[in-house]
Scaffold this active site. Sequence first.
Site, PDB file in Angstrom:
ATOM      1  N   VAL A 172      45.548  -4.612  16.216  1.00 45.29           N
ATOM      2  CA  VAL A 172      44.390  -3.746  15.946  1.00 45.29           C
ATOM      3  C   VAL A 172      43.193  -4.613  15.564  1.00 45.29           C
ATOM      4  O   VAL A 172      42.081  -4.440  16.083  1.00 45.29           O
ATOM      5  CB  VAL A 172      44.703  -2.723  14.823  1.00 45.29           C
ATOM      6  CG1 VAL A 172      43.471  -1.907  14.483  1.00 45.29           C
ATOM      7  CG2 VAL A 172      45.852  -1.820  15.235  1.00 45.29           C
ATOM      8  N   LYS A 175      23.424  16.224  64.610  1.00 44.82           N
ATOM      9  CA  LYS A 175      23.167  17.261  65.609  1.00 44.82           C
ATOM     10  C   LYS A 175      23.755  18.577  65.109  1.00 44.82           C
ATOM     11  O   LYS A 175      24.898  18.639  64.695  1.00 44.82           O
ATOM     12  CB  LYS A 175      23.841  16.860  66.921  1.00 44.82           C
ATOM     13  CG  LYS A 175      23.540  17.801  68.050  1.00 44.82           C
ATOM     14  CD  LYS A 175      23.893  17.216  69.398  1.00 44.82           C
ATOM     15  CE  LYS A 175      25.331  16.742  69.470  1.00 44.82           C
ATOM     16  NZ  LYS A 175      25.738  16.389  70.832  1.00 44.82           N
ATOM     17  N   GLY A 221      39.459  18.601  61.864  1.00 47.97           N
ATOM     18  CA  GLY A 221      40.448  18.226  60.851  1.00 47.97           C
ATOM     19  C   GLY A 221      39.942  18.480  59.439  1.00 47.97           C
ATOM     20  O   GLY A 221      38.816  18.138  59.113  1.00 47.97           O
ATOM     21  N   THR A 254      38.618   6.985  57.929  1.00 48.90           N
ATOM     22  CA  THR A 254      38.197   7.360  59.280  1.00 48.90           C
ATOM     23  C   THR A 254      38.976   8.572  59.805  1.00 48.90           C
ATOM     24  O   THR A 254      40.172   8.730  59.522  1.00 48.90           O
ATOM     25  CB  THR A 254      38.333   6.171  60.256  1.00 48.90           C
ATOM     26  OG1 THR A 254      37.957   6.625  61.563  1.00 48.90           O
ATOM     27  CG2 THR A 254      39.745   5.625  60.317  1.00 48.90           C
ATOM     28  N   GLY A 267      30.099  10.550  58.294  1.00 45.95           N
ATOM     29  CA  GLY A 267      31.458  11.050  58.478  1.00 45.95           C
ATOM     30  C   GLY A 267      32.406   9.873  58.686  1.00 45.95           C
ATOM     31  O   GLY A 267      32.039   8.864  59.294  1.00 45.95           O
ATOM     32  N   GLY A 268      33.624   9.995  58.183  1.00 51.04           N
ATOM     33  CA  GLY A 268      34.641   8.960  58.415  1.00 51.04           C
ATOM     34  C   GLY A 268      34.246   7.639  57.802  1.00 51.04           C
ATOM     35  O   GLY A 268      33.809   7.568  56.658  1.00 51.04           O
ATOM     36  N   ASP A 269      34.384   6.576  58.582  1.00 49.36           N
ATOM     37  CA  ASP A 269      34.017   5.228  58.136  1.00 49.36           C
ATOM     38  C   ASP A 269      32.719   4.826  58.847  1.00 49.36           C
ATOM     39  O   ASP A 269      32.568   5.085  60.048  1.00 49.36           O
ATOM     40  CB  ASP A 269      35.141   4.247  58.498  1.00 49.36           C
ATOM     41  CG  ASP A 269      34.797   2.848  58.042  1.00 49.36           C
ATOM     42  OD1 ASP A 269      35.117   2.512  56.893  1.00 49.36           O
ATOM     43  OD2 ASP A 269      34.162   2.101  58.820  1.00 49.36           O
ATOM     44  N   MET A 279      35.531  11.544  70.106  1.00 43.91           N
ATOM     45  CA  MET A 279      34.512  12.079  71.033  1.00 43.91           C
ATOM     46  C   MET A 279      35.115  12.283  72.422  1.00 43.91           C
ATOM     47  O   MET A 279      34.485  11.985  73.440  1.00 43.91           O
ATOM     48  CB  MET A 279      33.313  11.110  71.112  1.00 43.91           C
ATOM     49  CG  MET A 279      32.643  10.892  69.778  1.00 43.91           C
ATOM     50  SD  MET A 279      31.430   9.561  69.779  1.00 43.91           S
ATOM     51  CE  MET A 279      32.458   8.108  69.647  1.00 43.91           C
ATOM     52  N   ASP A 305      24.890  13.404  57.760  1.00 39.85           N
ATOM     53  CA  ASP A 305      25.378  13.698  59.105  1.00 39.85           C
ATOM     54  C   ASP A 305      25.931  15.110  59.169  1.00 39.85           C
ATOM     55  O   ASP A 305      26.176  15.736  58.148  1.00 39.85           O
ATOM     56  CB  ASP A 305      26.544  12.761  59.425  1.00 39.85           C
ATOM     57  CG  ASP A 305      26.088  11.501  60.111  1.00 39.85           C
ATOM     58  OD1 ASP A 305      24.930  11.455  60.547  1.00 39.85           O
ATOM     59  OD2 ASP A 305      26.907  10.569  60.211  1.00 39.85           O
ATOM     60  N   PRO A 310      36.730  12.463  56.513  1.00 34.72           N
ATOM     61  CA  PRO A 310      36.714  13.439  57.605  1.00 34.72           C
ATOM     62  C   PRO A 310      36.096  14.798  57.254  1.00 34.72           C
ATOM     63  O   PRO A 310      36.010  15.656  58.121  1.00 34.72           O
ATOM     64  CB  PRO A 310      38.197  13.600  57.937  1.00 34.72           C
ATOM     65  CG  PRO A 310      38.895  13.311  56.652  1.00 34.72           C
ATOM     66  CD  PRO A 310      38.077  12.258  55.967  1.00 34.72           C
TER      67      PRO A 310
HETATM   68  C1  SAM Z   1      30.429   9.616  66.151  1.00 30.63           C
HETATM   69  S1  SAM Z   1      32.136   9.662  65.813  1.00 30.63           S
HETATM   70  C2  SAM Z   1      32.163   9.170  64.152  1.00 30.63           C
HETATM   71  C3  SAM Z   1      33.514   8.773  63.669  1.00 30.63           C
HETATM   72  C4  SAM Z   1      33.530   8.455  62.198  1.00 30.63           C
HETATM   73  N1  SAM Z   1      32.719   7.334  61.883  1.00 30.63           N
HETATM   74  C5  SAM Z   1      34.951   8.213  61.679  1.00 30.63           C
HETATM   75  O1  SAM Z   1      35.299   7.109  61.277  1.00 30.63           O
HETATM   76  O2  SAM Z   1      35.703   9.192  61.642  1.00 30.63           O
HETATM   77  C6  SAM Z   1      32.418  11.382  65.756  1.00 30.63           C
HETATM   78  C7  SAM Z   1      33.806  11.774  66.213  1.00 30.63           C
HETATM   79  O3  SAM Z   1      34.730  11.592  65.161  1.00 30.63           O
HETATM   80  C8  SAM Z   1      35.759  12.558  65.279  1.00 30.63           C
HETATM   81  N2  SAM Z   1      35.787  13.362  64.051  1.00 30.63           N
HETATM   82  C9  SAM Z   1      35.126  13.101  62.917  1.00 30.63           C
HETATM   83  N3  SAM Z   1      35.457  13.983  61.951  1.00 30.63           N
HETATM   84  C10 SAM Z   1      36.341  14.822  62.510  1.00 30.63           C
HETATM   85  C11 SAM Z   1      37.057  15.928  62.022  1.00 30.63           C
HETATM   86  N4  SAM Z   1      36.942  16.365  60.769  1.00 30.63           N
HETATM   87  N5  SAM Z   1      37.927  16.569  62.866  1.00 30.63           N
HETATM   88  C12 SAM Z   1      38.079  16.127  64.116  1.00 30.63           C
HETATM   89  N6  SAM Z   1      37.417  15.089  64.621  1.00 30.63           N
HETATM   90  C13 SAM Z   1      36.572  14.430  63.840  1.00 30.63           C
HETATM   91  C14 SAM Z   1      35.440  13.382  66.510  1.00 30.63           C
HETATM   92  O4  SAM Z   1      36.095  12.785  67.590  1.00 30.63           O
HETATM   93  C15 SAM Z   1      33.952  13.218  66.603  1.00 30.63           C
HETATM   94  O5  SAM Z   1      33.496  13.454  67.918  1.00 30.63           O
END
Ligand code: SAM
Length: 439
Positions: free
Chosen positions: A31, A246, A391, A307, A277-279, A362, A224, A201
């Site tokens: 302590v 978009k 997803g 991702t 979104g994602g990575d 995509m 995004d 995601p």
């Molecule tokens: C421009 S990319 C970007 C990816 C992102 N940087 C990643 O690591 O997930 C966009 C694509 O990621 C996929 N995506 C991202 N989030 C998603 C989700 N929640 N459900 C399904 N597909 C997803 C789809 O294929 C979508 O067209």
Amino acid sequence: MAETSGPDGFPYPLGLRVAGRLVVVVGGGPVAARRARGLVDAGARVRVIAPELCEDLAALVAGAETGPADGAAEWVRREYRTGDLAEAWLAHTATGDRSTDRQVADDAEALRVFCVTAGDAGAGTAWTPAVARVRLHGAGLTEEITVAVHAGRDPRRAQAIRSEVQAQLESGELPIRRRRPVASAGATVRPGRVALVGGGPGEAGLISVRGRSLLARADVVVADRLGPRSLLDELAPDVQVVEVGKTAGNHPVPQDEINRILVQHATAGRNVVRLKGGDPYVFGRGGEELAACLDAGIETEVVPGVTSAVSVPAAVGIPLTHRGVARGFSVLTGHDALQAKGPAADGAGVAGGPDHTLVLLMGVSRLAETAAALVTGERRADTPVAVVEDGYGPRQRVTVGTLADIADRAAQAEVRPPAVVVVGDVVRLAPAWHDRPAG
Ligand SMILES: C[S@@+](CC[C@H](N)C(=O)[O-])C[C@H]1O[C@@H](n2cnc3c(N)ncnc32)[C@H](O)[C@@H]1O
């Protein structure tokens, strides 16, 4: 916090500047070691009085872990004596011996020196709170928030509350944004920072703690269409959200314009989070945004994200490299024509190898061409395919088939982006494969 007023009143919370001042710590156990360590870190001159020292305290006294700039500790190797508190600004006693602790407290009282008494809180005149220090990286500087919790005479309860507050500060669940004064005209503006944050995601729980914390401190969020959009609703009303993804009837903002927006806000002194979104680096154009910010001299941090390439298949029970089924996986864009055969094949093993999983982002609009190209490679027409839409979102759905029939099945089901396409035998492990309608 949680104090009950008694005849002695409430403790009066205070921050003490102990740097360069003598603090006497009586006792040589763990302590005392914790107290001495905190005091040394705060720059105090610490004098430890004890016949023996525990390992931590011995290391502290030997200066093994601290440099001289952090304060210093010296050891007086004997029992405590009345008179040891002369010159002290503060005393801590933690000897484990009630009568010694009492003696120190009484001597301190006589000298009008505040005293923390570890063994008997009622005997002392000062109490150490449970403390958390959270480092925040702001526009060009690092600042620290200190949280100190008293909870009656219950230190464990104070520690539990402290830990909870600390976790919420670090995760960004508490409002930690600095309220900076608006710079007046002509004043030099300290540039802000940009953080390119991978948001995962879309599910709010799948952003990293670091990403969430930066979001909680952002002045501007450049968002995004994909990613954890529900977190935008939690932002303070004065946080500016710039939509660059978009949406229906709305074209995406061109990449050069996004880069310009990031640089412009940071140059104006704002902390910017580019919430992606994602990575950021997986088909996310994060590299271009980083380069634009660095070229403009903006301090920039990249926070990796979960991702969709991995997480969206996981959401429907597809383990991309299930042992004995797949030895690797590749992530490709399904936006462009696949080169599944010959010297221009998209990476080793992409075209063939039933033990290699393909993940296409995509990939909805060109699904028919992609499936056909893969069959002309080394994959069999009956290779399983899953298309996972949205997803973790409200529209999450998986459509399964084979390379031979997935395009028709997807068209029939009116599959829409965003979707992740998985090609390979691992798809057989998804519950949806077993429940698929006969085709
Ligand atoms: C421009 S990319 C970007 C990816 C992102 N940087 C990643 O690591 O997930 C966009 C694509 O990621 C996929 N995506 C991202 N989030 C998603 C989700 N929640 N459900 C399904 N597909 C997803 C789809 O294929 C979508 O067209």
